[in-house]
Structure formats: C-alpha cells, structure tokens
Design a protein around this motif. Structure first.
Motif, PDB file in Angstrom:
ATOM      1  N   ARG A   1       1.185  -1.119   0.472  1.00  0.00           N
ATOM      2  CA  ARG A   1      -0.224   0.239   0.102  1.00  0.00           C
ATOM      3  C   ARG A   1       1.375   1.359  -0.126  1.00  0.00           C
ATOM      4  NH1 ARG A   1      -4.589   0.446   4.706  1.00  0.00           N
ATOM      5  NH2 ARG A   1      -5.098  -1.690   2.989  1.00  0.00           N
ATOM      6  N   HIS A   2       2.478   1.104   0.969  1.00  0.00           N
ATOM      7  CA  HIS A   2       2.914   2.413   0.577  1.00  0.00           C
ATOM      8  C   HIS A   2       4.219   1.916   0.229  1.00  0.00           C
ATOM      9  CE1 HIS A   2       0.123   4.431   2.549  1.00  0.00           C
ATOM     10  NE2 HIS A   2      -0.309   4.268   3.352  1.00  0.00           N
ATOM     11  N   PRO A   3       4.752   1.017  -1.023  1.00  0.00           N
ATOM     12  CA  PRO A   3       6.084   0.536  -1.713  1.00  0.00           C
ATOM     13  C   PRO A   3       7.487   2.200  -0.736  1.00  0.00           C
ATOM     14  CG  PRO A   3       4.535   1.273  -3.060  1.00  0.00           C
ATOM     15  CD  PRO A   3       3.650   2.388  -2.367  1.00  0.00           C
ATOM     16  N   ILE A   4       7.809   3.572  -0.777  1.00  0.00           N
ATOM     17  CA  ILE A   4       8.108   4.073  -0.660  1.00  0.00           C
ATOM     18  C   ILE A   4       8.221   3.942   1.504  1.00  0.00           C
ATOM     19  CG2 ILE A   4       9.023   6.493  -0.063  1.00  0.00           C
ATOM     20  CD1 ILE A   4       8.943   5.151  -3.394  1.00  0.00           C
ATOM     21  N   ARG A   5       7.311   4.223   1.939  1.00  0.00           N
ATOM     22  CA  ARG A   5       7.652   3.802   3.435  1.00  0.00           C
ATOM     23  C   ARG A   5       7.721   2.646   3.860  1.00  0.00           C
ATOM     24  NH1 ARG A   5       1.530   5.732   6.314  1.00  0.00           N
ATOM     25  NH2 ARG A   5       1.652   7.689   5.102  1.00  0.00           N
ATOM     26  N   PHE A   6       7.678   1.322   2.680  1.00  0.00           N
ATOM     27  CA  PHE A   6       8.297   0.593   3.150  1.00  0.00           C
ATOM     28  C   PHE A   6      10.466   0.660   2.538  1.00  0.00           C
ATOM     29  CE2 PHE A   6       9.797  -3.650   0.663  1.00  0.00           C
ATOM     30  CZ  PHE A   6       9.294  -5.065   2.166  1.00  0.00           C
ATOM     31  N   LEU A   7      10.416   1.177   1.952  1.00  0.00           N
ATOM     32  CA  LEU A   7      11.431   1.318   1.522  1.00  0.00           C
ATOM     33  C   LEU A   7      11.897   1.582   2.038  1.00  0.00           C
ATOM     34  CD1 LEU A   7      13.883   1.364  -0.605  1.00  0.00           C
ATOM     35  CD2 LEU A   7      13.044   2.974  -1.369  1.00  0.00           C
ATOM     36  N   ARG A   8      12.068   2.494   3.271  1.00  0.00           N
ATOM     37  CA  ARG A   8      12.634   3.952   3.979  1.00  0.00           C
ATOM     38  C   ARG A   8      12.863   2.802   4.820  1.00  0.00           C
ATOM     39  NH1 ARG A   8      12.527   9.950   3.849  1.00  0.00           N
ATOM     40  NH2 ARG A   8      11.548  10.042   1.675  1.00  0.00           N
ATOM     41  N   TRP A   9      11.572   1.240   5.661  1.00  0.00           N
ATOM     42  CA  TRP A   9      12.250   0.888   7.056  1.00  0.00           C
ATOM     43  C   TRP A   9      12.579   0.155   6.489  1.00  0.00           C
ATOM     44  CZ3 TRP A   9       9.943  -3.810   7.015  1.00  0.00           C
ATOM     45  CH2 TRP A   9       9.757  -4.690   7.768  1.00  0.00           C
ATOM     46  N   ARG A  10      13.351  -0.446   5.003  1.00  0.00           N
ATOM     47  CA  ARG A  10      14.678  -1.170   4.802  1.00  0.00           C
ATOM     48  C   ARG A  10      15.752  -0.892   5.333  1.00  0.00           C
ATOM     49  NH1 ARG A  10      13.221  -6.260   2.882  1.00  0.00           N
ATOM     50  NH2 ARG A  10      15.234  -7.011   3.583  1.00  0.00           N
ATOM     51  N   LEU A  11      15.511   0.418   4.397  1.00  0.00           N
ATOM     52  CA  LEU A  11      17.015   1.193   4.164  1.00  0.00           C
ATOM     53  C   LEU A  11      17.628   1.959   5.769  1.00  0.00           C
ATOM     54  CD1 LEU A  11      16.270   3.826   1.444  1.00  0.00           C
ATOM     55  CD2 LEU A  11      17.748   1.949   1.100  1.00  0.00           C
ATOM     56  N   ALA A  12      16.444   1.654   7.148  1.00  0.00           N
ATOM     57  CA  ALA A  12      16.837   2.236   7.735  1.00  0.00           C
ATOM     58  C   ALA A  12      17.798   0.542   8.458  1.00  0.00           C
ATOM     59  CB  ALA A  12      15.836   2.771   8.887  1.00  0.00           C
ATOM     60  N   ARG A  13      17.375  -0.394   8.221  1.00  0.00           N
ATOM     61  CA  ARG A  13      17.663  -1.384   9.140  1.00  0.00           C
ATOM     62  C   ARG A  13      19.166  -1.880   8.836  1.00  0.00           C
ATOM     63  NH1 ARG A  13      13.310   0.065  10.417  1.00  0.00           N
ATOM     64  NH2 ARG A  13      12.323  -1.239  12.247  1.00  0.00           N
ATOM     65  N   ILE A  14      19.333  -1.158   7.470  1.00  0.00           N
ATOM     66  CA  ILE A  14      21.033  -1.791   6.623  1.00  0.00           C
ATOM     67  C   ILE A  14      21.934  -0.607   6.665  1.00  0.00           C
ATOM     68  CG2 ILE A  14      21.565  -2.756   4.896  1.00  0.00           C
ATOM     69  CD1 ILE A  14      18.885  -3.235   4.082  1.00  0.00           C
ATOM     70  N   ASP A  15      23.353  -0.850   7.344  1.00  0.00           N
ATOM     71  CA  ASP A  15      25.147   0.341   7.233  1.00  0.00           C
ATOM     72  C   ASP A  15      24.845   0.204   6.089  1.00  0.00           C
ATOM     73  OD1 ASP A  15      26.669   1.728   8.035  1.00  0.00           O
ATOM     74  OD2 ASP A  15      27.494   0.312   9.132  1.00  0.00           O
ATOM     75  N   TRP A  16      24.556   1.376   5.223  1.00  0.00           N
ATOM     76  CA  TRP A  16      25.316   1.911   4.173  1.00  0.00           C
ATOM     77  C   TRP A  16      26.568   2.903   4.041  1.00  0.00           C
ATOM     78  CZ3 TRP A  16      22.143  -0.514   0.710  1.00  0.00           C
ATOM     79  CH2 TRP A  16      20.839  -0.795   0.783  1.00  0.00           C
ATOM     80  N   SER A  17      27.765   2.641   5.326  1.00  0.00           N
ATOM     81  CA  SER A  17      28.585   3.608   4.999  1.00  0.00           C
ATOM     82  C   SER A  17      29.504   2.369   4.467  1.00  0.00           C
ATOM     83  CB  SER A  17      28.851   3.776   6.671  1.00  0.00           C
ATOM     84  OG  SER A  17      28.729   2.734   7.254  1.00  0.00           O
ATOM     85  N   GLY A  18      29.370   1.545   4.060  1.00  0.00           N
ATOM     86  CA  GLY A  18      30.486  -0.061   4.506  1.00  0.00           C
ATOM     87  C   GLY A  18      30.477   0.378   3.004  1.00  0.00           C
ATOM     88  N   PRO A  19      31.462  -0.669   2.132  1.00  0.00           N
ATOM     89  CA  PRO A  19      32.003  -0.965   0.695  1.00  0.00           C
ATOM     90  C   PRO A  19      30.726  -1.448  -0.146  1.00  0.00           C
ATOM     91  CG  PRO A  19      32.876  -2.010   2.064  1.00  0.00           C
ATOM     92  CD  PRO A  19      32.309  -1.189   2.986  1.00  0.00           C
ATOM     93  N   SER A  20      30.378  -0.825  -1.201  1.00  0.00           N
ATOM     94  CA  SER A  20      29.102  -0.919  -1.587  1.00  0.00           C
ATOM     95  C   SER A  20      29.695  -3.025  -2.341  1.00  0.00           C
ATOM     96  CB  SER A  20      28.566   0.108  -2.882  1.00  0.00           C
ATOM     97  OG  SER A  20      29.852  -0.039  -3.936  1.00  0.00           O
ATOM     98  N   PRO A  21      28.751  -3.372  -3.010  1.00  0.00           N
ATOM     99  CA  PRO A  21      28.812  -4.889  -4.250  1.00  0.00           C
ATOM    100  C   PRO A  21      30.088  -4.030  -5.432  1.00  0.00           C
ATOM    101  CG  PRO A  21      26.584  -5.036  -3.310  1.00  0.00           C
ATOM    102  CD  PRO A  21      27.259  -3.899  -3.099  1.00  0.00           C
ATOM    103  N   SER A  22      29.821  -3.149  -5.424  1.00  0.00           N
ATOM    104  CA  SER A  22      30.681  -2.910  -6.551  1.00  0.00           C
ATOM    105  C   SER A  22      32.236  -2.334  -6.057  1.00  0.00           C
ATOM    106  CB  SER A  22      30.177  -1.556  -7.675  1.00  0.00           C
ATOM    107  OG  SER A  22      28.427  -2.333  -7.809  1.00  0.00           O
TER     108      SER A  22
END
Length: 438
Positions: A359-380
């Motif tokens: 029903r709210h894809p962007i809210r779901f995306l924000r909830w998932r993004l908040a649980r991952i550490d994005w400061s580390g190196p990316s797969p690329s």
C-alpha cells in the motif's frame, strides 16, 4: 566251542568288546543326548537376549514410524491426544499477517510491554519459526534456540520472551518441552539419523486461534480494508493492491512500540498544523535544488530491479528515501542497493512482496533502508577491489615469468659452454696421468 569266537566258525584274532568298554563309550553319548534335550543356563540367557533385542528393534521402528521422524535430528514424539486438541494454522503467509495484526492491537502491545520486548523482535522470531514449521499444519517446529536466535538476529533471552508472547497470544503452543532422551529414544534417534543423540529440543506448533482468524478475515485491517482487497478472496479486483503479507507494519514503520503508538488515532490527533507546515517547507526547499543525476539513475535502476517499489509516479520519492538514509549513490548503484536488500531479506528469513501488493511502497523502502548500514563498501567497490587484486597477481606472475625467462641461457651461450666442456673432457682423456698428478 573251543577255537571259535562266540560260536562263529571263523576264529577272531581281535578281542571282543567287554562290558566295561561298552559302558565307557555309552556314557559320553548319554551326556550329549541329555545336553541336547535340556539347554544350559548360558543358552537360555543368549536366547533371552536375542528376544529382548528383537523386541527393542520392533519398539524403535514403531516409535519412528508413529512419530513420523524427519530431518537430520530426532524430535520428541507428541502425544496423539495433544495433536488432536491443537488447531492448525491458516498458512505461512496468512499466519504472519495474523501475528502482525495482533501485535499491533492494544492487547498485543500490552503483552509485549509486560514481557519487556519490542513487537518487532517478536515478529522477527515468528517469521523464523514459520520458516521451519510444517507448511501444511504449522507444527513440528523443532529448531534449536541457537538456530532461531541467529536467524532472527536476537539473543537467547529475547527469543524466550518472544516465545512467551506468542504463546500468550495463542499464536504458538509448546507441545513438548526439550529434555534428555531416554535409552529407547536414543536408540530410535540413532536408528533415524545414524548418530548419537542424547538431547532433543522443544516441539512447538504454530496455531491460528478462531478469534484471530475471525478478526483478520472479517474485520479486515486496522484501516478498514475493503473485503475485495483481502488475501484469498477470489472475487477481488485484480487491479486493487492486495494487503501486505510481509514483516512490515501497515503504518509504514517498524513494529516497535513507539511507531505502533504513533499510528493509533489517540496519538495521531497531536500532529498539529505547524508540524505539517514545517515538513512542507522543508520538502519545498529540498525540491528547489535539482537531484544529482547519479541519485536519479540509482533510484531508476532500483525500481527496475524491485518492481514492488514502483509507485507508478515520479522517482523523486525514491531519491529522497535514498538520500535521507545516507546512501551515497556515487558509490552505491541501484543494482548494489537491490543486491544488499535481497541479501538482508534472505538472512532475516523474509520474502519480497509481489508487485502491487504494497500500500505504501516508499514507506516500506524507508523501513528497509533504515535497518542496513550503508557506510561500508558497496558490492561494486568490493568487486573492483577484487579485480584489482587479481590484476596485480597476474602482473606479478608475468614479471616472475619474465625474470625466469631472462635467466635462461641463449643458444649461442649453450653451444660455447658445450664446446668448452668437450675440450676439457678430451684433454682429460688424452692426459690421464697429468690429471692424476694434479
């Protein structure tokens, strides 16, 4: 008659068998016959041991057949009367939705508070238990506490509290408590998987109480979802999004106590006009500046790889979600973000929702993004680093091969050296005495 042997006309040179010799030979035969007729105590113990072994084998086979043992471990059999009185669940996806609904209710919040645990962690444990349950009945949850705690990302203590909450809500029932196995049960376990097992875990069953089923299927969602959007309704409009059946909250945030309380109407009325005006002003000032092209490319690539996040509108909301959660799109591409989300989903034991089910894809995306550490190196970046290491290893190998080739003598050098060796050998053969003097 004289000169005969017992009346025989032919004289017998051998002596006849006396009565004493007959008794000596007949005594062992009598003992053998008596032995064959009456077995000794040793034979009776042997036959008794064989009978007991056959009975134990039959008992072991009966226990394993009746308890329907599966998997790599042996579980404690559940009494049939307990099996008959325990209801089955409504299915894995529907059961998870039921757990989410009852955790968001006032009763679920109060129970979680009483046990000092976050509803989000209770739901994570419930998802992991549903993943190892029998998909038809919801029973046979025999995974160890360590395994469930590791999959859910919680401690053993939190796992115990979550199980107490699920049991008090009626969504799970401990059929048999884990314990040490008896001797016959250890034999049955060894006959099942071929290894020695002395302990067995508790056996849980995931259930769907009638009250919860009626509440979810009849009352619908907390936001009064129309009956046409309910899961399993064949008459619903295919264009209408189906209710989410994944471990995200309907209110767009994690199932923590604060978010659940904020989603209720008693707290929602405190959202003043001033707060709305401040948010609108912030968004207007943020939209005044153009979004970087790398951010837009990452958002577009992410939506193409995760269709369930597609809102059908501009990707600006996806760009804002990535920027608000400090996702550096100069290092993280859309494919990197999608791969990281998929890996996090797999580790948590969840599944991605289908297209149009949110029903709210962007809210779901924000909830998932908040649980991952994005400061580390990316797969690329990790792939580029690995490629650089491989290239460096190849260059080192090429330099080593070049040095090895440089140390190889040329043809002219080998010919001149061979000529010198032949001359030295010829001089030694022509003057053997001189070589001896030297």
């Amino acid at each position: 008659m004289l000169g005969t042997s017992q009346g025989n006309s032919c004289p017998d040179t051998d002596t006849t068998t006396s009565t004493t010799t007959r008794r000596e030979f007949s005594a062992p035969a009598a003992r053998d016959a008596a032995t064959q007729q009456s077995p000794t105590s040793h034979d009776l113990a042997y036959f008794d041991a064989i009978n007991r072994a056959q009975e134990n084998v039959a008992r072991v086979e009966k226990i394993n057949i009746e308890s329907d043992q599966r998997g790599r471990t042996w579980s404690i059999p559940v009494p049939p009367e307990m099996q008959s009185t325990t209801p089955v669940w409504s299915g894995r996806a529907i059961w998870q939705r039921q757990v989410r609904e009852i955790l968001n209710s006032d009763a679920g919040i109060q129970i979680c508070r009483r046990h000092s645990i976050d509803p989000e962690r209770v739901f994570a444990v419930a998802v992991c238990m549903a993943a190892v349950a029998d998909q038809r009945t919801g029973r046979r949850v025999t995974a160890s506490r360590e395994t469930l705690a590791e999959r859910a990302g919680v401690s053993i203590t939190v796992l115990k509290r979550a199980r107490r909450v699920l049991s008090e809500l009626g969504m799970a029932h401990e059929m048999v408590r884990g314990r040490f196995l008896r001797t016959i049960e250890q034999w049955a376990a060894e006959a099942h998987h071929g290894r020695k097992q002395v302990k067995a875990t508790s056996v849980w069953a995931l259930t769907s109480p009638r009250s919860v089923v009626i509440r979810v299927t009849s009352a619908g969602s907390p936001t009064d979802t129309p009956p046409s959007t309910r899961v399993g309704n064949a008459s619903r409009d295919p264009r209408t999004p189906t209710p989410p059946i994944h471990p995200q909250s309907r209110t767009g945030g994690p199932q923590s106590l604060g978010v659940v309380l904020c989603s209720s109407t008693s707290v929602r009325k405190y959202k003043t006009t001033r707060a709305r005006t401040h948010a609108a002003g912030a968004s207007a000032s943020r939209n005044a500046n153009p979004r970087p092209i790398q951010l837009q490319k990452a958002a577009a690539e992410l939506i193409s790889l995760a269709p369930s996040l597609d809102t059908g509108r501009h990707i600006g909301s996806v760009c804002d979600a990535l920027r608000d959660h400090c996702v550096d799109t100069t290092r993280w591409t859309g494919r990197d973000i999608a791969r990281t989300l998929n890996e996090d989903t797999r580790l948590r034991g969840w599944t991605w929702p289908e297209r149009g089910s949110l029903r709210h894809p962007i809210r779901f995306l924000r909830w998932r993004l908040a649980r991952i550490d994005w400061s580390g190196p990316s797969p690329s970046e990790r792939a580029r680093e690995a490629k650089l290491e491989r290239d460096l290893e190849r260059r080192r190998a090429a330099v080593a091969a070049s040095d090895r080739d440089m140390r190889i003598a040329s043809t002219s050098t080998r010919v001149s050296v061979m000529n010198q060796i032949r001359e030295a050998l010829s001089r030694r053969r022509s003057n053997p005495s001189g070589s001896a003097v030297r």
